[in-house]
Design a protein around this motif. Structure first.
Motif: not given
Ligand SMILES: [Mg+2]
Ligand SMILES: O=C([O-])C(=O)C[C@H](O)[C@@H](O)C(=O)[O-]
Length: 449
Positions: A208, A210, A238, A240, A263-264, A292
């Motif tokens: 993953k 970030k 991700d 965010n 992810e997001d 999340n």
């Molecule tokens: Mg996340």
């Protein structure tokens, strides 16, 4: 005789971190957690770990009178009593209702569950030891797997030497991962090097990245390079929710086969909620979506399911509770979603909590998130967690959580917390060495100013 809880202690602790970059800035040199230690009348010790911060420390301490002296067989009742008391505490805090009753409901849920998990976990650990079964056997339908797969959580890493902050360095010379994890990684090549070194040490097969740090095109370039290096890997990114819906679709459309899920990618936009934009992203790209951020309690879950926004709810036990996150896994299994886990920086106790929850999670799972590779070597248990092929084994013959606390290490982590005056996380501080007066903007990657 069913043992009773003799003592409950809350220990704020800190550990060392690298200068990991994310949308909110740069991780500080220390991350913080709260460790909860309970002893029972049989002489057993139960442990749990939840996020750091003084508010959580104090709320955990306020639970002590509801815990000490009670039989561990009453653990569900104890958890219920603490939950009710904490809900009252949080509802009473000025501002908890800002944004209306619905917002207050969500805020109360999140603030309370971190604390409740800190009470629930040591009780489950004690009960497991008393009954001679692992915690997984006490969750959901019981233990359903022994091998739990984790992913390599890759970050762009800032240059600590540009700061005067006390980042750790040269702490592990045992292999390539140890040598590079405190060094800057500000481009694709450096992240691929990270992935290779982490895979070599831990055996990870899933990665993953970030995001939310550089321009999205650069981050997608890094994802493609990772896929080239690891053609069989499951890879996700991700940011965010830093990208717009249009940008997310433009960047990710056609990347099936490269991105296993996203992810997001995007969040709320004007009149549309994050769950609505995520649903559009999912429909327009055909890619599975994880979060999340917008499916983090039962009410959000209901909305996300109705909209088909989220195919992978990342049900972190730290904000869903141990029982709650397994309940999410059971639901996922029954309605064709797949379960995953979110993480923050953490010690080995949290790692064991996630492994036990995942061992009780039925069906096909996504590899669990963990930041642990950045902390490897800083365990609070007497023995270090042992990854093999990216997995941890949850041995059905090891009772409880499987952590034997090392009290000297716990005390040292507490001293680190005290001596460095560790308070609330502030990722803006490190970023200001890169970009003077840098401030968080939820819609602009950290390095784009
Ligand atoms: Mg996340
Ligand atoms: O999946 C996520 O959003 C996270 O892991 C949240 C964390 O705070 C992550 O962004 C970090 O550690 O910087």
């Amino acid at each position: 005789m069913v043992p009773v809880v003799k003592t409950m202690r809350v220990v704020p602790v800190a550990g060392y971190d690298s200068m990991l970059l994310n949308l909110a800035g740069a991780h500080e040199p220390f991350f913080t957690r709260n460790v909860v230690v309970m002893t029972d009348s049989n002489g057993n010790e139960g442990v749990g770990e939840v996020p750091g911060g003084e508010v959580i420390t104090q709320r955990l301490e306020s639970c002590i009178p509801l815990v000490e002296g009670r039989p561990i067989a009453e653990y569900k009742q104890i958890v219920q009593d603490c939950t009710r008391m904490l809900q009252g505490q949080v509802a009473g805090v000025a501002g908890a209702g800002a944004g209306g009753a619905e917002t207050a409901h969500a805020q109360i849920f999140k603030k309370v569950t971190n604390v409740v998990t800190g009470v629930e976990t040591p009780l489950l650990d004690l009960l497991g030891q008393h009954l001679n079964v692992p915690v997984a056997a006490l969750l959901g339908e019981g233990q359903v797997r022994t091998e739990v797969r984790f992913l390599a959580y890759l970050f762009y890493v800032g240059d600590r030497t540009l700061t005067d902050m006390p980042y750790i360095h040269d702490d592990d010379n045992s292999d390539e991962w140890g040598r590079i994890r405190r060094e800057p990684a500000m481009d694709t090549d450096a992240v691929v090097r990270q992935a290779k070194a982490a895979a070599a040490r831990f055996g990870f097969k899933d990665f993953k990245l970030k995001g939310g740090v550089f321009a999205p095109e650069k981050e997608i370039e890094t994802v493609k390079a990772l896929k080239k290096e690891f053609p069989d890997a499951r890879i996700t990114i991700d940011p965010n929710a830093a990208w717009s819906l249009d940008e997310s679709v433009r960047l990710c459309r056609g990347l099936e086969g490269t991105l296993t899920y996203v992810e997001d990618p995007c969040g709320a936009e004007g009149r549309f909620s994050a769950r609505e934009t995520m649903a559009e992203f999912h429909r327009q790209t055909g890619l599975p979506t994880a979060t999340n951020m917008c499916d983090t309690d039962w009410r959000e879950m209901k909305a996300a399911i109705r909209l088909d926004s989220v195919t992978i709810p990342l049900a972190d036990p730290h904000f869903w509770t141990m029982q709650g996150c397994v309940r999410v896994a059971q639901l996922c299994h029954d309605i064709d979603l797949t379960w995953g886990v979110h993480s923050n920086n953490h010690f080995d106790i949290s790692l064991a909590m996630v492994a036990q929850a995942a061992a009780a999670a039925p069906g096909n799972l996504n590899a669990c998130d963990t930041h642990y590779m950045w902390q490897d070597g800083q365990h609070l248990g007497k023995t270090a967690p042992q990854f093999h092929d990216g997995c941890l084994t949850v041995d059905p013959n090891v009772p409880g959580l499987g952590i034997q606390l090392d009290h000297d290490k716990l005390e040292a982590a507490h001293q680190l917390y005290v001596e460095n005056n560790c308070g609330t996380r502030d990722d803006a501080r490190g970023m200001q060495y890169y970009i003077p007066n840098w401030q968080y903007d939820p819609h602009r990657p950290a390095m784009v100013r």
